[in-house]
Design a protein around this motif. Structure first.
Motif: not given
Length: 198
Positions: A130, A169-173
């Motif tokens: 991710a 970062t990511s959409a889930d994090h």
């Protein structure tokens, strides 16, 4: 009558001679000529131009010193003024080379080629897929910026962990992947893209 005229002329000549010798003599000579008869006063104007021409000559030696002094004073001022900028120029020139400004891209690695990009993506995917999330170009940009921070703060590991958590970062994090994964990201960047620590 001629005797008086002759006497007045002689007195005027004596006054002119005295004026040539000293400035004070000319005043007394003129006073003597003025005290004479009307003929003497008529002669005095003729002698007066000569006395006037002689009178400037008498003060000329005395006034020459002040003129020289006034000329010397500006020259000294010009010399002192000319001397003053030279040390200033030298002083301002010395610190400039001694303190070069660091380049804005200090520690920022060049964009990696295809092979290095693949190696970086593989290292990040091994930590958590991710992190890259199918956007290798974005991951490379974040990695390069993190490398620059590592160059600027080589001994501040806590700060580097925080910066990695903010960058990766990511959409889930959206708040990052946590300090443990951020530290692993830093290790992966040092092993692949970032220049060796100083």
């Amino acid at each position: 009558m001629r005797t008086r005229l002759l006497a007045a002329t002689l007195t005027a000549l004596a006054a002119v001679s005295l004026a040539a010798c000293s400035g004070s003599g000319s005043g007394s000579g003129r006073a003597t000529a003025a005290a004479g008869s009307p003929t003497a006063s008529a002669t005095t104007p003729a002698a007066s131009p000569t006395g006037a021409a002689t009178t400037p000559e008498a003060p000329a030696p005395g006034s020459a010193a002040p003129t020289t002094d006034s000329t010397a004073a500006p020259t000294a001022t010009a010399d002192s003024t000319a001397g003053a900028p030279a040390p200033d120029a030298g002083a301002s020139g010395a610190p400039a080379p001694a303190k070069p400004a660091p380049p804005a891209d200090a520690g920022l690695p060049a964009k990696p080629g295809t092979d290095l990009t693949a190696k970086l993506v593989s290292a990040l995917d091994a930590i958590d897929p991710a992190i890259v999330g199918g956007k290798p170009e974005q991951a490379v940009d974040r990695a390069r910026n993190q490398c620059q921070s590592m160059y600027q703060f080589p001994k501040d590991k806590q700060k580097l962990v925080e910066l990695a958590g903010q960058r990766f970062t990511s959409a889930d994090h959206p708040q990052g992947f946590g300090p443990d994964i951020a530290a692993k990201i830093n290790d992966a960047l040092l092993a692949t893209l970032c220049p060796p620590a100083r």
